[in-house]
Each structure stands twice: as C-alpha cells, then as structure tokens.
Scaffold this motif. Sequence first.
Motif, PDB file in Angstrom:
ATOM      1  N   ARG A 156     -46.085  23.369   1.549  1.00  0.00           N
ATOM      2  CA  ARG A 156     -45.857  24.736   1.078  1.00  0.00           C
ATOM      3  C   ARG A 156     -46.694  25.075  -0.154  1.00  0.00           C
ATOM      4  NH1 ARG A 156     -39.260  25.495   1.761  1.00  0.00           N
ATOM      5  NH2 ARG A 156     -39.138  24.767   3.931  1.00  0.00           N
ATOM      6  N   SER A 157     -47.552  24.162  -0.575  1.00  0.00           N
ATOM      7  CA  SER A 157     -48.401  24.410  -1.735  1.00  0.00           C
ATOM      8  C   SER A 157     -49.684  25.120  -1.304  1.00  0.00           C
ATOM      9  CB  SER A 157     -48.765  23.085  -2.418  1.00  0.00           C
ATOM     10  OG  SER A 157     -47.599  22.395  -2.844  1.00  0.00           O
ATOM     11  N   PRO A 158     -50.324  25.862  -2.210  1.00  0.00           N
ATOM     12  CA  PRO A 158     -51.615  26.482  -1.887  1.00  0.00           C
ATOM     13  C   PRO A 158     -52.721  25.424  -1.887  1.00  0.00           C
ATOM     14  CG  PRO A 158     -51.011  26.923  -4.161  1.00  0.00           C
ATOM     15  CD  PRO A 158     -49.830  26.221  -3.546  1.00  0.00           C
ATOM     16  N   ASP A 159     -53.974  25.870  -1.775  1.00  0.00           N
ATOM     17  CA  ASP A 159     -55.104  24.933  -1.826  1.00  0.00           C
ATOM     18  C   ASP A 159     -55.043  24.134  -3.129  1.00  0.00           C
ATOM     19  OD1 ASP A 159     -55.867  26.005   0.534  1.00  0.00           O
ATOM     20  OD2 ASP A 159     -57.492  27.235  -0.268  1.00  0.00           O
ATOM     21  N   MET A 160     -55.127  22.817  -2.996  1.00  0.00           N
ATOM     22  CA  MET A 160     -54.887  21.937  -4.135  1.00  0.00           C
ATOM     23  C   MET A 160     -56.193  21.373  -4.686  1.00  0.00           C
ATOM     24  SD  MET A 160     -51.462  20.001  -2.722  1.00  0.00           S
ATOM     25  CE  MET A 160     -51.090  19.236  -4.302  1.00  0.00           C
ATOM     26  N   ALA A 161     -56.136  20.957  -5.950  1.00  0.00           N
ATOM     27  CA  ALA A 161     -57.309  20.464  -6.654  1.00  0.00           C
ATOM     28  C   ALA A 161     -57.381  18.945  -6.606  1.00  0.00           C
ATOM     29  CB  ALA A 161     -57.291  20.944  -8.104  1.00  0.00           C
ATOM     30  N   ASP A 162     -58.517  18.417  -7.012  1.00  0.00           N
ATOM     31  CA  ASP A 162     -58.735  16.977  -7.063  1.00  0.00           C
ATOM     32  C   ASP A 162     -59.707  16.687  -8.205  1.00  0.00           C
ATOM     33  OD1 ASP A 162     -58.567  14.320  -6.414  1.00  0.00           O
ATOM     34  OD2 ASP A 162     -58.992  14.619  -4.277  1.00  0.00           O
ATOM     35  N   THR A 163     -59.706  15.457  -8.685  1.00  0.00           N
ATOM     36  CA  THR A 163     -60.593  15.075  -9.793  1.00  0.00           C
ATOM     37  C   THR A 163     -61.286  13.758  -9.478  1.00  0.00           C
ATOM     38  OG1 THR A 163     -58.796  13.920 -10.959  1.00  0.00           O
ATOM     39  CG2 THR A 163     -59.174  16.242 -11.522  1.00  0.00           C
ATOM     40  N   VAL A 164     -62.504  13.629  -9.998  1.00  0.00           N
ATOM     41  CA  VAL A 164     -63.272  12.389  -9.889  1.00  0.00           C
ATOM     42  C   VAL A 164     -63.796  12.059 -11.284  1.00  0.00           C
ATOM     43  CG1 VAL A 164     -65.247  11.207  -8.842  1.00  0.00           C
ATOM     44  CG2 VAL A 164     -63.961  12.905  -7.521  1.00  0.00           C
ATOM     45  N   ASP A 165     -63.461  10.877 -11.781  1.00  0.00           N
ATOM     46  CA  ASP A 165     -63.907  10.459 -13.114  1.00  0.00           C
ATOM     47  C   ASP A 165     -65.287   9.814 -13.023  1.00  0.00           C
ATOM     48  OD1 ASP A 165     -61.570  11.306 -14.333  1.00  0.00           O
ATOM     49  OD2 ASP A 165     -60.544   9.404 -13.961  1.00  0.00           O
ATOM     50  N   LEU A 166     -66.167  10.197 -13.946  1.00  0.00           N
ATOM     51  CA  LEU A 166     -67.538   9.683 -13.993  1.00  0.00           C
ATOM     52  C   LEU A 166     -67.788   9.059 -15.354  1.00  0.00           C
ATOM     53  CD1 LEU A 166     -69.313  12.882 -12.590  1.00  0.00           C
ATOM     54  CD2 LEU A 166     -68.437  10.970 -11.264  1.00  0.00           C
ATOM     55  N   THR A 167     -68.646   8.064 -15.380  1.00  0.00           N
ATOM     56  CA  THR A 167     -69.076   7.455 -16.636  1.00  0.00           C
ATOM     57  C   THR A 167     -70.577   7.241 -16.576  1.00  0.00           C
ATOM     58  OG1 THR A 167     -66.958   6.303 -16.908  1.00  0.00           O
ATOM     59  CG2 THR A 167     -68.810   5.491 -18.190  1.00  0.00           C
ATOM     60  N   ILE A 168     -71.315   7.837 -17.487  1.00  0.00           N
ATOM     61  CA  ILE A 168     -72.769   7.685 -17.527  1.00  0.00           C
ATOM     62  C   ILE A 168     -73.177   7.184 -18.904  1.00  0.00           C
ATOM     63  CG2 ILE A 168     -73.103   9.519 -15.819  1.00  0.00           C
ATOM     64  CD1 ILE A 168     -73.935  11.374 -18.055  1.00  0.00           C
ATOM     65  N   ASP A 169     -74.433   6.767 -18.982  1.00  0.00           N
ATOM     66  CA  ASP A 169     -74.951   6.277 -20.253  1.00  0.00           C
ATOM     67  C   ASP A 169     -75.098   7.438 -21.230  1.00  0.00           C
ATOM     68  OD1 ASP A 169     -76.799   5.188 -22.317  1.00  0.00           O
ATOM     69  OD2 ASP A 169     -76.816   3.459 -20.971  1.00  0.00           O
ATOM     70  N   VAL A 170     -74.714   7.210 -22.473  1.00  0.00           N
ATOM     71  CA  VAL A 170     -74.778   8.279 -23.461  1.00  0.00           C
ATOM     72  C   VAL A 170     -76.211   8.689 -23.758  1.00  0.00           C
ATOM     73  CG1 VAL A 170     -74.901   6.812 -25.515  1.00  0.00           C
ATOM     74  CG2 VAL A 170     -73.710   9.022 -25.645  1.00  0.00           C
ATOM     75  N   SER A 171     -77.164   7.818 -23.445  1.00  0.00           N
ATOM     76  CA  SER A 171     -78.577   8.130 -23.681  1.00  0.00           C
ATOM     77  C   SER A 171     -79.204   8.951 -22.552  1.00  0.00           C
ATOM     78  CB  SER A 171     -79.369   6.831 -23.864  1.00  0.00           C
ATOM     79  OG  SER A 171     -79.309   6.041 -22.687  1.00  0.00           O
ATOM     80  N   THR A 172     -78.429   9.321 -21.545  1.00  0.00           N
ATOM     81  CA  THR A 172     -78.945  10.117 -20.443  1.00  0.00           C
ATOM     82  C   THR A 172     -79.435  11.472 -20.962  1.00  0.00           C
ATOM     83  OG1 THR A 172     -77.346   9.099 -18.947  1.00  0.00           O
ATOM     84  CG2 THR A 172     -78.395  11.125 -18.198  1.00  0.00           C
ATOM     85  N   PRO A 173     -80.679  11.859 -20.638  1.00  0.00           N
ATOM     86  CA  PRO A 173     -81.208  13.138 -21.139  1.00  0.00           C
ATOM     87  C   PRO A 173     -80.364  14.325 -20.692  1.00  0.00           C
ATOM     88  CG  PRO A 173     -82.969  11.775 -20.231  1.00  0.00           C
ATOM     89  CD  PRO A 173     -81.680  11.105 -19.852  1.00  0.00           C
TER      90      PRO A 173
END
Length: 274
Positions: free
Chosen positions: A160-177
């Motif tokens: 009975r819920s509407p369209d639901m959300a999802d999350t994906v956690d990312l980790t990158i190098d802090v030196s990435t341009p």
Amino acid sequence: MAINEIKTAHIELYRRTKLTKLQCVYAYIERKALAHSLNDTKTAVQQLHKLASAVVTVIITVVSLLVMGLATTKVIFVVTSQLLLVGFMFQNMCKTMFESIIFVFVMHPFDVGDRCVVDGVQMIVEEMNILSTVFLRYHNEKIYYPNSVLLTKPISNFRRSPDMADTVDLTIDVSTPVDDVSALKKSIQSYLESKPKYWNQKHSILVKEIENVDKMKMTLCVQHTMNHQNYGEKSARRSELVFELKKIFQNLGIKYHLLPQEVTYRNSTQATGG
C-alpha cells in the motif's frame, strides 16, 4: 550493417519477450494473492455471521418466551444474571474477540499476500482469521500473531506504499578530481534516464563525510518506479545499479588508494644470533 540490425532486433525481441513473461508471472502472483485474500475475508465474515446468528437466536428465544408467557420476568432475570456472571468470567475473551473484529473489519491494515514489517521483522501475510493472523518469513517460517496484539503495534505495509526509495553507499579517494566526480554524477544520471521503467529520474548524490583524511563517503539516493512489495525485483534492480556503478568507476578511472603504511623490517638472522 544489416547483420547488426538483425542482431539488435533479436535482442530487443528477446528483451520484450522476457518482460512479457515476467509481467505474466507478476499478474499470476497478484491474482493468487487476491484469491487467498477474498477466501480469508469470506471465512472471517462467515465466522462473524455465525457469532451474530447465535446472539440473535438467543434474543429471539427470550422474547418469544416472554410473549407466549412460557417464562416470567423473574425467570428471565435469573437467567440473565447468570449470563452476566458468565460474561464477567470470560470478559477477557470477549474483549479479545471485540478487538479482533475491530482490527480485521475496521482497521484492516493488510490483505493476504502483502509484505509487512511487524516488530522490525519483514513478513508476508499468509492467512487472516478472526482471532489471529498467520505470517510467513523469508525462509517459510510461519508466525502466528493474535489480532488483539497486532491492534497495538505499528505495521508497515509495502504493497500500500507509493513508489519507494533506495540508497547505495559509495566510497572514493579524497584525491579524486572534481571533474571526475562531476563526470560520475552525469554518468549515473544518464544510466537512470536510460531505465525509465526501473528508476525515477529524481535522484541525488550526497557527500556524507571525509574519513581518515583519505576516504570520501557518498550516498546515492534513487527512487524506484514501484514499491518494495516484490522484494526480488527490487533487489535485482539494485544489484544491476551497483554493477553499473562499478563499470562507471572503471571507465572514469576512479579508484581508492590506501594511505602509506608504516612497515618495520626486521632481520631474522640477527634476531636469532646467526
């Protein structure tokens, strides 16, 4: 050129056939769940009808005896007092019955086949009765809940819920341009826009924090074009999204490098005195 077009047409035809089969399977599952729901509702209504019929029968019998003069007011009073005594003895059962009827027919927070969360546990509604509801966990474990208990609990219903959300956690190098991060966002947006049947174009990429000076933690927030009732389909879409993120990282050359680590060298020969 013609061969490539034929291959593309075959791939598109296969994809559409696969989607049609999946839609038929989903329609069958929904129809089966609806049939179970109607059957359980019919059973609950029949149980309530029997209970109401018994009460009406007793009232009609008492009134008929009074009208025909076969029973005096004193006799009826004695019988009524005894019934009240019995009702007092079973007041908890009567209270439970009333609360269960309110839960099933008035609140009715779910139907058979709905995916719900109760007490932090995700379950499928297997069967509904007047006094209890049977849930099925992911490994086919059956859980019986009294409806009078469910009346006091918060219940999450995916169907009975509407369209639901999802999350994906990312980790990158802090030196990435910064340019690479921008390219990452554009690539993710292009992928989501290429899958309008799976994903809503509305999404966001948030930077959560920088950890240990070398990690930049990010979160991709996306929205499905469905709720999480069909958990298998939801998991498959998310898995495909994560795999696509991996390919985007490879194409953009975004990597994560550990900080320089201190290494202590010890000569084993000197340590043993050799």
